[in-house]
Design an enzyme around this catalytic site. Structure first.
Site, PDB file in Angstrom:
ATOM      1  N   GLY A   1       9.515  15.821  90.663  1.00 18.92           N
ATOM      2  CA  GLY A   1       9.537  14.871  91.757  1.00 18.92           C
ATOM      3  C   GLY A   1       8.162  14.317  92.046  1.00 18.92           C
TER       4      GLY A   1
ATOM      5  CG  ASP B  53       0.265  14.924  87.855  1.00 23.54           C
ATOM      6  OD1 ASP B  53      -0.334  13.836  87.827  1.00 23.54           O
ATOM      7  OD2 ASP B  53      -0.171  15.920  88.458  1.00 23.54           O
TER       8      ASP B  53
ATOM      9  CG  MET C 118      13.323  24.339  85.772  1.00 19.58           C
ATOM     10  SD  MET C 118      12.276  25.550  84.900  1.00 19.58           S
ATOM     11  CE  MET C 118      10.651  24.868  85.226  1.00 19.58           C
TER      12      MET C 118
ATOM     13  CB  CYS D  33       5.800  29.962  87.602  1.00 20.42           C
ATOM     14  SG  CYS D  33       7.134  28.752  87.732  1.00 20.42           S
TER      15      CYS D  33
ATOM     16  N   GLY E  30       3.947  17.750  82.964  1.00 18.50           N
ATOM     17  CA  GLY E  30       2.843  16.937  83.468  1.00 18.50           C
ATOM     18  C   GLY E  30       1.538  17.690  83.600  1.00 18.50           C
TER      19      GLY E  30
ATOM     20  CB  CYS F 192       5.622  26.155  95.082  1.00 19.91           C
ATOM     21  SG  CYS F 192       6.375  27.475  94.080  1.00 19.91           S
TER      22      CYS F 192
END
Length: 347
Positions: free
Chosen positions: A10, A13, A33, A90, A114, A188
């Site tokens: 979203g 990059d 994801m 991750c 990205g 995040c």
């Protein structure tokens, strides 16, 4: 690679990465994801970009895997006294392992992201090498040191030759809705930065208070739980000792935090484990490199020497401040990433 699945987030990059691949003649699809919680805005933005580019779009529910490989490991590391890097976990387990496997199910030859980094094949050895991005201010090679040869052979980093300014300009020229969106700087799943509150809520129990100790083992105050302090920390200690003090050590078994003057933070040698290498399979003799012991750390001259069981000893030319277990140490030779590992001991 002609058929590629791009990881869409979203953000600007990943959106420009897909656009560049498509312009290069690739048959692209996009997938987002979902990791730690429903993110309707991110999914909507990613779908908007996919629709604008006319490519198939998929949503992968990865929340269970994210909890297992990232959040649970994140908490376990802090409770052990380490300072983890969840972005590396991750990348290792989800973005370049699970995502690649899922892409194969859709008939894709590889994936694209990205990330700001570059890949080059050494024609003499046949090995794939990881290089810094051309834009050193955005370079993310530190977070990618664990990529395998197989993964590198099937990954594209379309932004590796571009600056962030150029990426935003491409997005603006093509009317992408995220062209001027601010970059995310936080973990995040802990957007407010209060990772202790997150862990307490996640586990449903508070962490116990304990003793602040000085370098001689004398109690000098009470802390709010050893998991909430990192090596080198000065702010938020609540101690009045006549001179600035910093977190120098933690004893998780006894729930104590040792503080001392800044000079106590410096050391020259660390041990790293779980190492990965790009120019060769394993380190067999000492090499001279520059090394980064954390992402914002300016790399420093060091010698890396092999130890038994795949571990290495990293000896810096000059003492380094606040080396911390759980963080990654990554080795460079100019623009090329030699490899890296997880810091497991400070000497």
């Amino acid at each position: 690679m002609k058929k590629v699945m791009a990881a869409l987030s979203g953000g600007v990059d990943s959106s420009v990465a897909v656009y560049l691949l498509q312009n290069a003649g690739c048959d692209c699809s996009g997938s987002i994801m979902t990791l730690h919680a429903p993110a309707p805005e991110s999914v909507s933005d990613a779908k908007s970009i996919a629709d604008r580019l006319g490519i198939p779009f998929y949503v992968m529910d990865c929340q269970d895997m994210f909890r297992k490989y990232v959040i649970d490991d994140f908490i376990a590391a802090y409770e052990k006294g380490d300072t983890p890097n969840p972005c590396i976990a991750c990348n290792r387990h989800l973005k370049f392992t699970h995502f690649l496997r899922e892409a194969e199910k859709f008939g894709c030859e590889g994936i694209a992201t990205g990330h700001y980094a570059r890949i080059r094949k050494d024609e003499n050895t046949g090995r794939y090498l990881l290089l810094r991005a051309m834009d050193h201010t955005k370079d993310q090679s530190y977070f990618l040191y664990m990529l395998t040869q197989d993964q590198l052979s099937r990954v594209r980093f379309p932004l590796g030759e571009l600056t962030k300014t150029e990426v935003r300009q491409i997005a603006e020229e093509n009317g992408f809705i995220n062209a001027n969106r601010k970059d995310s700087q936080d973990i995040c799943f802990v957007p407010d930065g209060d990772y202790v509150a997150f862990m307490e809520q996640y586990k449903g129990v508070p962490y116990a208070c304990g003793a602040f100790l000085d370098l001689n083992g004398n109690r000098v105050g009470t802390h709010k739980g050893a998991v909430g302090y990192t090596i080198g920390q000065r702010k938020g200690l609540g101690l009045a000792m006549g001179a600035p003090v910093y977190v120098c050590d933690k004893d998780m078994e006894n729930n104590t935090v040792t503080v001392g003057p800044e000079e106590a933070l410096f050391s020259t040698t660390l041990i790293a484990e779980n190492c990965n290498w790009f120019p060769f399979d394993a380190l067999t003799e000492p090499i001279f490199v520059t090394a980064k012991a954390r992402y914002r750390h300016k790399e420093q001259p060091a010698t890396v020497s092999p130890l038994p069981n795949g571990r290495v000893e990293v000896s810096f030319r000059t003492p380094q401040r606040a080396l911390t277990t759980g963080q990654a140490v990554v080795f460079y030779d100019g623009e090329t990433v030699i490899g890296g590992g997880t810091i497991c001991k400070i000497k």
